[in-house]
Enzyme design. Sequence first.
Site, mmCIF file in Angstrom:
data_model
loop_
_atom_site.group_PDB
_atom_site.id
_atom_site.type_symbol
_atom_site.label_atom_id
_atom_site.label_comp_id
_atom_site.label_asym_id
_atom_site.label_seq_id
_atom_site.Cartn_x
_atom_site.Cartn_y
_atom_site.Cartn_z
ATOM 1 N N HIS A 111 0.834 -1.202 0.000
ATOM 2 C CA HIS A 111 0.000 0.000 0.000
ATOM 3 C C HIS A 111 0.868 1.252 0.000
ATOM 4 C CE1 HIS A 111 -2.270 -3.158 2.264
ATOM 5 N NE2 HIS A 111 -3.200 -2.817 1.394
ATOM 6 N N ASP A 137 17.456 6.069 -43.449
ATOM 7 C CA ASP A 137 17.098 4.766 -42.903
ATOM 8 C C ASP A 137 18.244 4.246 -42.039
ATOM 9 O OD1 ASP A 137 15.443 2.196 -42.920
ATOM 10 O OD2 ASP A 137 17.408 1.521 -43.630
#
Length: 618
Positions: free
Chosen positions: A236, A601
Amino acid sequence: MAAGAPPAAKHYLDDPTDAVLSGLRGVTLINPSLVFDKTNKIIYRHPSSIASPQNVSVVCGGGSGHEPGFSAFVGQGALTACVAGTVFASPSAQQVRACLSHRLPAETQGIVVVVTNYTGDVLNFGMGIEKARAMGKKVEMVVVADDVGVGRAKGGKVGRRGLSGTALVVKICGALAEAGAPVEDCAKVGRLVVDNLVSVGASLSRVHVPGRSLQEAKEEEERLGPGLVEIGMGIHNEPGCEKVKTDLPGLVKIMLAQLLDQTDKDRAYVKIERGDDTVLLVNNFGGTSNLELSAVVTEIVDQLKHSYGLKPRRVISGTFFGSLNGPGFIISVLKLAETGLGSGKSILELLDAPAEATGWSASIKSETWETEYGEVEVVVEKDGGDTRATNLQGKRRTYDMVLEIMDEADDREVDPNLLRSALRLGLETLIASEAEVTRYDTIVGDGDCGVGLKRGAEGILKTLESDRITQDPLTSLSKIASAVEATMDGTSGALYAIFLNSLAANVRRLDSNTPTELTPKMWAQALDGSLKALGKYTPAQPGDRTLMDALIPFVDTLGSTGNTRKAAEAAKIGAEATKGMKASLGRSVYVGGEGHTEVPDPGAYGLSQFLSGLAEAL
């Protein structure tokens, strides 16, 4: 979804109430035998799905945010029902009472309620249980407290927190109830499991609860700091026992010491000794990738064996008891104890028993675990396979012949180590360009091209340095191809491996029974054949924005001129021409934006860098 929030604070649903209710309903859509009581946030088994309604009912629950715990554990062989609170908050006593009174089979002989040891859960479930007992129901409560991150001194009267070991308790109690055991036995075995269970968690960050402020999220993001991990963190967002800067082996070492070191009197809750039979559960907080979680399992199992003499009888891994999207994990070790209930009701048999619950993802059968699997003899293929030497050497040695095609076929004498040096320079040039290739690929792809090319280059360099390159072209090409196969993955790796293996095959076809001079024309023929072979597996051509924009101009120019410098320049021009070119193939097709106008590329650029380095050396 909140804009401008830290990654941990980005949620698909910012309303926590909506998130909980929608999430609970989703459990019933995944398992149609379940029913959702929206008012009380209860998931329970449909009465018609329960073959033996007189059996003990097993109930669990707690705050939401711990999914799949425990709504997805409802199903045959596990829970009969689950009561959910809001995120990280216990359900109310009224919700618990509604579940115990109205959502379980009327014929049930008793109820076992499994609760994690948090004050709100214990109190609210306790009130609900007392109300049910007042109505004449037989109810037993099993409180799970397995966390060792909080030692005896700090835990005080509250005791240990409940962690992922709760999943083991739920599964074992559920299987025993399914087998028809009385409520007393189900509760007794549940407590036996708790008494022999230790767990500890660690996380890289606390989590952000949907609906809370972004400022809180930013504070949580900064709380640990870079490179730190918090050991003992609760589910928690409770602080852990220490923050450390370490690697995975170091982290696991600390965690296992907290679990198993008998000299640590503050944390030695369970006496687990070398050779004891155990079960290992590695639980994902919710945000750790499956890849990393599997690596965590490997490290834990190795250290258990070498440092503690433990070989778990079962290894279970996955998300069972989460903490929203927390980037952490919990280690749970269960020492196996005798239940005293006879055949079919041992801890292992109950764990292995089938369960129709989506939250219980352990799917390996008892028979598989109990089978002794011998060592498998692994046949390792030698580099280059069974490639035999060829007679393709002629008047000059192979390196001279390669250089002949690379330098306008002159007749000068050449140092046979020159090609090795040229390859090394080309590969080192490629490696040096990795960062740039990666930057380009991050813009237009998934960012892995540079690393892949670097791995391949390093693999070939290793082959060169080990002196496995010979004067025979077929042997050398085959070994280089093997290095690429072993070190390069992804699309580029496959394309290069196909090209090089095809080149080796084409060279083999040129062999004859007598020493034959490997001429520039023969090299050009072999290279052209390799391009044709590559065409069977990819339709890529110049203009498609792939590495072929550099490779094809190189091969074509080399074949027409016999000059490596001119060929490398053609490859460079081809790669540069991809800037502004829209991709027709590859992952870049799916990447939006205008990145293709900014950079070439990545694959074509990387190849041109290698070829430029090669040409420079020659």
